[in-house]
Design a protein around this motif. Structure first.
Motif, mmCIF file in Angstrom:
data_model
loop_
_atom_site.group_PDB
_atom_site.id
_atom_site.type_symbol
_atom_site.label_atom_id
_atom_site.label_comp_id
_atom_site.label_asym_id
_atom_site.label_seq_id
_atom_site.Cartn_x
_atom_site.Cartn_y
_atom_site.Cartn_z
ATOM 1 N N HIS A 1 5.801 6.709 -5.756
ATOM 2 C CA HIS A 1 6.279 7.911 -5.716
ATOM 3 C C HIS A 1 7.412 8.130 -4.734
ATOM 4 O O HIS A 1 8.259 8.942 -5.215
ATOM 5 N N ARG A 2 7.229 7.829 -3.337
ATOM 6 C CA ARG A 2 8.071 8.303 -2.325
ATOM 7 C C ARG A 2 9.143 7.366 -2.182
ATOM 8 O O ARG A 2 10.447 7.898 -1.800
ATOM 9 N N THR A 3 8.980 6.072 -2.527
ATOM 10 C CA THR A 3 10.059 5.208 -2.156
ATOM 11 C C THR A 3 10.157 4.395 -3.526
ATOM 12 O O THR A 3 10.050 3.119 -3.532
ATOM 13 N N ALA B 1 -2.237 -4.831 -4.530
ATOM 14 C CA ALA B 1 -1.443 -3.368 -4.082
ATOM 15 C C ALA B 1 -2.700 -2.375 -4.146
ATOM 16 O O ALA B 1 -3.281 -2.426 -5.006
ATOM 17 N N GLY B 2 -2.749 -1.483 -3.231
ATOM 18 C CA GLY B 2 -3.571 -0.586 -2.864
ATOM 19 C C GLY B 2 -2.839 0.861 -2.980
ATOM 20 O O GLY B 2 -2.161 1.012 -2.160
ATOM 21 N N ALA B 3 -3.602 1.591 -3.664
ATOM 22 C CA ALA B 3 -3.141 3.066 -3.423
ATOM 23 C C ALA B 3 -4.254 3.877 -3.792
ATOM 24 O O ALA B 3 -5.178 3.767 -4.484
ATOM 25 N N GLY B 4 -4.045 5.247 -3.572
ATOM 26 C CA GLY B 4 -5.192 6.407 -3.860
ATOM 27 C C GLY B 4 -4.445 7.403 -4.525
ATOM 28 O O GLY B 4 -3.320 7.909 -4.554
ATOM 29 N N GLY B 5 -5.541 8.288 -5.160
ATOM 30 C CA GLY B 5 -5.118 9.529 -6.057
ATOM 31 C C GLY B 5 -4.334 8.999 -7.350
ATOM 32 O O GLY B 5 -4.920 8.180 -8.050
ATOM 33 N N MET C 1 1.101 -0.975 -0.062
ATOM 34 C CA MET C 1 0.022 0.043 -0.072
ATOM 35 C C MET C 1 0.702 1.222 0.027
ATOM 36 O O MET C 1 1.937 1.086 0.642
ATOM 37 N N GLY C 2 0.451 2.357 -0.503
ATOM 38 C CA GLY C 2 1.148 3.275 -0.846
ATOM 39 C C GLY C 2 1.373 4.211 0.500
ATOM 40 O O GLY C 2 2.337 5.086 0.823
ATOM 41 N N SER C 3 0.485 3.940 1.496
ATOM 42 C CA SER C 3 0.603 4.780 2.831
ATOM 43 C C SER C 3 -0.031 4.095 3.914
ATOM 44 O O SER C 3 -1.003 3.174 3.683
ATOM 45 N N ASP C 4 0.155 4.170 5.246
ATOM 46 C CA ASP C 4 -0.450 3.629 6.381
ATOM 47 C C ASP C 4 -1.838 4.256 6.426
ATOM 48 O O ASP C 4 -2.728 3.275 6.706
ATOM 49 N N SER C 5 -2.254 5.094 5.725
ATOM 50 C CA SER C 5 -3.574 5.468 5.630
ATOM 51 C C SER C 5 -4.478 4.463 4.857
ATOM 52 O O SER C 5 -5.786 4.587 5.008
ATOM 53 N N ASP C 6 -3.740 3.893 3.976
ATOM 54 C CA ASP C 6 -4.544 2.791 3.354
ATOM 55 C C ASP C 6 -4.985 1.565 4.166
ATOM 56 O O ASP C 6 -5.708 0.726 3.506
ATOM 57 N N TRP C 7 -4.132 1.236 5.203
ATOM 58 C CA TRP C 7 -4.337 0.103 6.022
ATOM 59 C C TRP C 7 -5.876 -0.356 6.178
ATOM 60 O O TRP C 7 -6.304 -1.574 6.051
ATOM 61 N N PRO D 1 -8.091 0.349 -5.759
ATOM 62 C CA PRO D 1 -8.295 1.721 -5.463
ATOM 63 C C PRO D 1 -8.734 2.363 -4.315
ATOM 64 O O PRO D 1 -9.899 1.740 -3.829
ATOM 65 N N ILE D 2 -8.165 3.173 -3.768
ATOM 66 C CA ILE D 2 -8.271 3.590 -2.262
ATOM 67 C C ILE D 2 -9.322 5.011 -2.503
ATOM 68 O O ILE D 2 -8.789 5.641 -3.417
ATOM 69 N N GLU D 3 -10.141 5.233 -1.795
ATOM 70 C CA GLU D 3 -11.145 6.356 -1.940
ATOM 71 C C GLU D 3 -10.174 7.589 -1.677
ATOM 72 O O GLU D 3 -9.443 7.720 -0.534
HETATM 73 C C1 RP5 Z 1 -1.342 7.632 -2.258
HETATM 74 O O1 RP5 Z 1 -1.684 8.847 -1.428
HETATM 75 C C2 RP5 Z 1 -1.419 6.640 -0.874
HETATM 76 O O2 RP5 Z 1 -1.765 5.210 -1.421
HETATM 77 C C3 RP5 Z 1 -2.481 6.966 -0.303
HETATM 78 O O3 RP5 Z 1 -3.842 6.625 -0.673
HETATM 79 C C4 RP5 Z 1 -2.812 8.436 -0.313
HETATM 80 C C5 RP5 Z 1 -2.556 9.514 0.744
HETATM 81 O O4 RP5 Z 1 -1.407 9.043 1.305
HETATM 82 P P1 RP5 Z 1 -0.959 9.916 2.841
HETATM 83 O O5 RP5 Z 1 -1.046 11.207 2.291
HETATM 84 O O6 RP5 Z 1 -2.019 9.376 3.874
HETATM 85 O O7 RP5 Z 1 0.607 9.490 3.171
HETATM 86 O O8 RP5 Z 1 -0.142 7.298 -2.342
#
Ligand code: RP5
Length: 167
Positions: A46-48, A69-73, A15-21, A93-95
């Motif tokens: 993008h970040r790593t 794999a989950g990510a948002g935006g 996942m792209g961020s822990d906010s996706d957990w 896809p994460i909202e």
């Molecule tokens: C994406 O940006 C992540 O997958 C997440 O859904 C979104 C927001 O990330 P944070 O700003 O919460 O780290 O890359």
């Protein structure tokens, strides 16, 4: 977010961020339900990006069989992962706040020919886990049996809803 299954991980959850957990946990829970070992990592396209290249290019040799794999935006994580591994990749896809996940959905689903990502619904972590189990069940008779029982339970729950409505 570490591997809490007793078995060796064969599903990698990214996942792209822990906010996706909260969404991705549903995928892990579904794997757990079917007795499938999983591992979860926050790695960002993008970040790593270097960490993603190492993870994705080594996943199959490490023994993983499916990646979720989950990510948002601007959700490039599933697609870039799929570019760097022969394993099937399921995208979640994460909202997102601004566009309610439509940006995430289109970023994940609109892959170029030759590099598919099996994309579930916005927020569809549970279905991603179930789909991973179905992919793995193709060559696992015991897992196929658990999948058949799961489908029977689903059908029975649906029939119960019908019976309750009819009262
Ligand atoms: C994406 O940006 C992540 O997958 C997440 O859904 C979104 C927001 O990330 P944070 O700003 O919460 O780290 O890359």
């Amino acid at each position: 977010m570490k591997n809490k299954a007793t078995k060796k991980a064969i599903v990698g959850i990214l996942m792209g961020s822990d906010s996706d957990w909260p969404v991705m946990k549903a995928a892990a829970d579904a794997c757990h339900e079917f007795g499938i070992g999983w591992e979860a990592q926050v790695i960002s396209a993008h970040r790593t990006p270097e960490d993603l290249a190492i993870y994705a290019s080594g996943a199959q040799k490490r023994g993983l069989r499916v990646i979720i794999a989950g990510a948002g935006g601007a959700a490039h994580l599933p697609g870039v992962t799929a570019a760097m591994t022969p394993l099937p990749v399921i995208g979640v896809p994460i909202e997102s706040k601004a566009l309610k996940g439509l940006d995430s959905l289109l970023s994940i689903v609109q892959m170029p020919s030759g590099v598919p990502v099996a994309t579930v619904a916005i927020g569809g972590g549970r279905n991603a886990g179930i789909l991973a189990a179905q992919i793995l069940a193709v060559r696992d008779a015991a897992l196929t049996q658990r999948m058949v029982q799961f489908k029977e339970r689903l059908a029975e729950e649906s029939r119960a809803k019908n019976r309750n409505l009819a009262r």
